[in-house]
Design an enzyme around this catalytic site. Structure first.
Site, PDB file in Angstrom:
ATOM      1  N   ASP A 264      42.029  37.665  39.477  1.00 48.31           N
ATOM      2  CA  ASP A 264      43.217  36.805  39.466  1.00 48.31           C
ATOM      3  C   ASP A 264      44.014  36.946  38.160  1.00 48.31           C
ATOM      4  O   ASP A 264      43.473  37.332  37.123  1.00 48.31           O
ATOM      5  CB  ASP A 264      42.823  35.336  39.613  1.00 48.31           C
ATOM      6  CG  ASP A 264      42.353  34.987  41.013  1.00 48.31           C
ATOM      7  OD1 ASP A 264      42.153  35.909  41.818  1.00 48.31           O
ATOM      8  OD2 ASP A 264      42.176  33.781  41.284  1.00 48.31           O
ATOM      9  N   HIS A 409      38.805  37.394  36.586  1.00 46.59           N
ATOM     10  CA  HIS A 409      40.188  37.430  36.099  1.00 46.59           C
ATOM     11  C   HIS A 409      40.388  38.689  35.256  1.00 46.59           C
ATOM     12  O   HIS A 409      39.653  38.885  34.273  1.00 46.59           O
ATOM     13  CB  HIS A 409      40.504  36.194  35.266  1.00 46.59           C
ATOM     14  CG  HIS A 409      40.403  34.909  36.027  1.00 46.59           C
ATOM     15  ND1 HIS A 409      39.190  34.306  36.301  1.00 46.59           N
ATOM     16  CD2 HIS A 409      41.361  34.121  36.588  1.00 46.59           C
ATOM     17  CE1 HIS A 409      39.393  33.202  37.001  1.00 46.59           C
ATOM     18  NE2 HIS A 409      40.697  33.058  37.184  1.00 46.59           N
TER      19      HIS A 409
END
Length: 443
Positions: A264, A409
């Site tokens: 992400d 992430h």
């Protein structure tokens, strides 16, 4: 006595040296040299998010190659966040939300204007948006003032006031008595000069009723040119490039042992390329839930992700809490990202991951109406919290299961550092790495 004093001084010097070498002393860190050149040379952007029991935050953090500018921008963001936390009113069922969106405008070869929209929902009926503007000379490492851009004379000030006032008068929500006060000192106002003209912003309630929100006016470039001191950069034409052809893969074996690795908040100019290297080493495909604002800043990194055969998915334009937006707001956050992804790969994202996993019936309805799938996760690496490669590996390996969706992430260096170990561990356990869309075909 002198001998004892000397001994104490030597001890203190040794402790101080250890303190500094251990990293406990405050230091100023340079921005890492990116693997890719961004769309705005000399500027870097990454989104930092946080989730607590009381609030969520997402901040587009701008950086330059100059420590003094970075410190000034960091101090501004810190002060804004502290003010939000100070005034947060906890109420049943409502999370506070703090969001800073950074939009850059290039004025000339070496100067940029950064426009930061801050949204703070602190409880109650509505959130509030404010606008702040910074004019940067990234070559000299200094802030630009009014006289660096505009002619510093009374004719220019008079023209500025009258031009902006004329635009404001067309807004039905504007209060005339507030306009005069807001235009009293143009040098202190919030403006950006670009290749299309002059844009000026006013905070909510500054010149109009709250229903107007942030008020924005625009003056065409031809009207502005006689009053400026600098050569305005022309807007770069978008290159018409053919979309990438992503090779298809055979259907998955329903009896296989699969895991979908997802990332992400990227793309990131230094971390994402390292993530791609690790994935390539293990012949692994993954899904990257990208922010539209980051694609805008680093289009070449997004292209590299697609070219490597990974899936590009939608993580909104600015990382807001979608559950707190209006239907139009949700649509706007998703649509712009889909447009950017379509320009790269020829099709819109199949998957949408709401920031923080925050959703409600309206979010679910709109995602379904758009023909997309709401995509959450089953294993959380918590890499954004601990920033520890070993801890990340442990949490993933301990929580892994067949057909797992792992959340990471690609904006943290520690994530890229720990990823090879994660891949090696899961490969030893017999997992095959697939995209999330591929995984959904067998569930």
């Amino acid at each position: 006595m002198k001998r004892n004093l000397l001994l104490v001084m030597l001890i203190l010097l040794g402790v101080g040296t250890w303190y500094y070498m251990a990293g406990a002393a405050p230091t100023t860190k340079k921005v890492p040299t990116p693997s890719f050149t961004g769309k705005y040379p000399g500027l870097y952007l990454t989104v930092e998010s946080e989730q607590t029991r009381q609030y969520t935050t997402a901040v587009s953090v701008p950086k330059t190659d100059h420590d003094n500018l970075n410190e000034m921008l960091d101090n501004f963001i810190t002060a804004k966040k502290e003010d939000f936390q100070k005034h947060l009113m906890l109420s049943s069922g409502q999370l506070g939300h703090f969001n800073i969106q950074t939009t850059p405008y290039q004025t000339s070869k070496s100067s940029y204007t950064l426009v930061l929209h801050t949204y703070a929902f602190m409880g109650g009926a509505n959130g509030q948006t404010t606008v702040d503007v910074f004019h940067l000379d990234i070559e000299e490492g200094k802030l630009l003032e009014w006289g660096d851009v505009f002619r510093n004379d009374e004719d220019t000030l008079t023209w500025f006031r009258s031009s902006v006032a004329e635009q404001l008068h067309s807004n039905e929500y504007v209060f005339e008595e507030l306009v005069e006060e807001a235009l009293s000192d143009p040098k202190m106002m919030k403006w950006a000069l670009t290749s299309t003209g002059l844009t000026v912003w006013f905070d909510e309630y500054e010149v109009a009723a709250g229903a107007a929100g942030v008020v924005e006016v625009h003056i065409p470039l031809e009207a502005v040119t006689p009053y400026v001191m600098t050569q305005i950069s022309e807007q770069a034409d978008e290159k018409a490039e053919g979309t990438m052809i992503i090779p298809s893969r055979p259907p998955l074996n329903p009896d296989g042992k699969y895991v979908a690795l997802t990332f992400d908040d990227g793309p990131h100019p230094t971390v994402t390329p390292k993530v791609l290297e690790a994935l390539e080493a293990y012949d692994a495909r993954a899904t990257f839930f990208m922010l539209g604002s980051q694609i805008e800043f680093y289009p070449d990194v997004a292209k590299a992700v697609a070219a490597a055969g990974h899936e590009l998915a939608n993580h909104t334009e600015h990382h807001p809490n979608l559950a707190q937006l209006t239907p139009d707001g949700i649509e706007a956050e998703l649509e712009r990202v889909d447009e950017r992804i379509e320009q790269l790969v020829g099709e819109r994202a199949k998957l949408v991951r709401p920031p923080y996993g925050a959703k409600n019936e309206e979010v679910e309805r709109i995602v379904e109406m758009r023909g997309q799938t709401l995509a959450l996760w089953t294993v959380d690496s918590l890499d954004w919290s601990h920033r520890n490669p070993t801890e990340m590996q442990k949490l993933i390996v301990d929580g892994i299961h067949p057909n797992a969706v792992v959340l990471m992430h690609d904006i943290h260096a520690s994530t890229a550092e720990g990823l090879p170990r994660v891949l090696a561990s899961l490969e030893r356990e017999g997992y095959e790495f697939v995209t999330m869309s591929e995984l959904l075909t067998i569930q």
